[in-house]
Design a protein around this motif. Structure first.
Motif, PDB file in Angstrom:
ATOM      1  N   ASP A  92      16.993  -0.062   7.656  1.00  0.00           N
ATOM      2  CA  ASP A  92      17.399  -1.089   8.609  1.00  0.00           C
ATOM      3  C   ASP A  92      16.550  -2.347   8.413  1.00  0.00           C
ATOM      4  O   ASP A  92      15.717  -2.411   7.502  1.00  0.00           O
ATOM      5  N   ASP A  93      16.714  -3.334   9.291  1.00  0.00           N
ATOM      6  CA  ASP A  93      15.987  -4.605   9.171  1.00  0.00           C
ATOM      7  C   ASP A  93      14.477  -4.469   9.342  1.00  0.00           C
ATOM      8  O   ASP A  93      13.723  -5.336   8.925  1.00  0.00           O
ATOM      9  N   ARG A  94      14.030  -3.366   9.937  1.00  0.00           N
ATOM     10  CA  ARG A  94      12.591  -3.130  10.108  1.00  0.00           C
ATOM     11  C   ARG A  94      12.022  -2.254   8.997  1.00  0.00           C
ATOM     12  O   ARG A  94      10.851  -1.893   9.033  1.00  0.00           O
ATOM     13  N   GLY A  95      12.861  -1.868   8.030  1.00  0.00           N
ATOM     14  CA  GLY A  95      12.396  -1.044   6.920  1.00  0.00           C
ATOM     15  C   GLY A  95      12.387   0.443   7.209  1.00  0.00           C
ATOM     16  O   GLY A  95      11.771   1.217   6.483  1.00  0.00           O
ATOM     17  N   HIS A  96      13.088   0.884   8.254  1.00  0.00           N
ATOM     18  CA  HIS A  96      13.162   2.299   8.617  1.00  0.00           C
ATOM     19  C   HIS A  96      14.479   2.903   8.131  1.00  0.00           C
ATOM     20  O   HIS A  96      15.491   2.202   8.033  1.00  0.00           O
ATOM     21  N   LEU A  97      14.477   4.219   7.890  1.00  0.00           N
ATOM     22  CA  LEU A  97      15.705   4.907   7.501  1.00  0.00           C
ATOM     23  C   LEU A  97      16.782   4.729   8.550  1.00  0.00           C
ATOM     24  O   LEU A  97      16.528   4.894   9.746  1.00  0.00           O
ATOM     25  N   VAL A  98      17.985   4.424   8.122  1.00  0.00           N
ATOM     26  CA  VAL A  98      19.119   4.285   9.028  1.00  0.00           C
ATOM     27  C   VAL A  98      19.607   5.657   9.464  1.00  0.00           C
ATOM     28  O   VAL A  98      19.972   5.870  10.620  1.00  0.00           O
ATOM     29  N   GLU A  99      19.577   6.613   8.545  1.00  0.00           N
ATOM     30  CA  GLU A  99      20.158   7.926   8.804  1.00  0.00           C
ATOM     31  C   GLU A  99      19.472   8.951   7.910  1.00  0.00           C
ATOM     32  O   GLU A  99      19.206   8.681   6.747  1.00  0.00           O
ATOM     33  N   THR A 100      19.171  10.117   8.448  1.00  0.00           N
ATOM     34  CA  THR A 100      18.653  11.209   7.621  1.00  0.00           C
ATOM     35  C   THR A 100      19.816  12.082   7.185  1.00  0.00           C
ATOM     36  O   THR A 100      20.873  12.084   7.809  1.00  0.00           O
ATOM     37  N   GLY A 101      19.624  12.818   6.117  1.00  0.00           N
ATOM     38  CA  GLY A 101      20.664  13.708   5.621  1.00  0.00           C
ATOM     39  C   GLY A 101      20.659  13.758   4.117  1.00  0.00           C
ATOM     40  O   GLY A 101      19.705  13.353   3.463  1.00  0.00           O
ATOM     41  N   TRP A 102      21.719  14.256   3.569  1.00  0.00           N
ATOM     42  CA  TRP A 102      21.852  14.345   2.120  1.00  0.00           C
ATOM     43  C   TRP A 102      23.266  13.942   1.740  1.00  0.00           C
ATOM     44  O   TRP A 102      24.164  13.896   2.568  1.00  0.00           O
ATOM     45  N   ALA A 103      23.443  13.661   0.464  1.00  0.00           N
ATOM     46  CA  ALA A 103      24.766  13.308  -0.051  1.00  0.00           C
ATOM     47  C   ALA A 103      24.846  13.769  -1.505  1.00  0.00           C
ATOM     48  O   ALA A 103      23.836  13.805  -2.206  1.00  0.00           O
TER      49      ALA A 103
END
Length: 139
Positions: A12-23
């Motif tokens: 995100d704009d603060r440098g944090h993960l938007v979403e955890t998970g796998w793909a």
């Protein structure tokens, strides 16, 4: 943890993960410029493990800010036996030029007599390692 991520930016704009998970493929887009941490805390790497039932090879190019690494592991699953050697790179701080996506861009890094190239080609990568001193020159 979610089982599948949705498309979009990784941070995100603060440098944090938007979403955890796998793909199963690169769904979230990584942008180095979105990281707000100091350069010595940014960890980037490109890693491949290719194997058959009998043998395998693992290749790593890592830029962990304060320390970089070129790594080769030869795996003999029959014996079993493995040989791992690493070339350390002091304080690369992002200068290895790793691409922001495994889907494009090349990784080309040399240190002494070790040269690693992970070249992007349509449908995959060409993995090239020139490391004459690996396993005492027997490799």
């Amino acid at each position: 943890m979610q089982t599948l991520m949705s498309p979009g930016p990784l941070l995100d704009d603060r440098g944090h993960l938007v979403e955890t998970g796998w793909a199963p493929s690169e769904i979230r887009k990584y942008r180095r410029s979105a990281i707000t941490a100091p350069k010595f805390r940014i960890k980037e790497w490109d890693y491949y493990c290719v194997h058959t039932a009998d043998y395998g090879i693992a290749l790593t190019v890592a830029d962990n800010g304060y320390m970089g690494l070129l790594g080769v592991s030869w795996l003999d699953f029959r014996t079993p036996h493995e040989i791992t050697e690493n070339v350390m790179l002091p304080f690369p701080m992002g200068r290895l030029g790793l691409p922001e996506s495994a889907d494009d861009g090349d990784v080309v890094v040399s240190k002494g007599k070790a040269r690693f190239e992970f070249r992007h080609v349509d449908g995959g990568r060409h993995l090239i390692v020139d490391y004459p001193a690996f396993d005492g020159g027997r490799g």
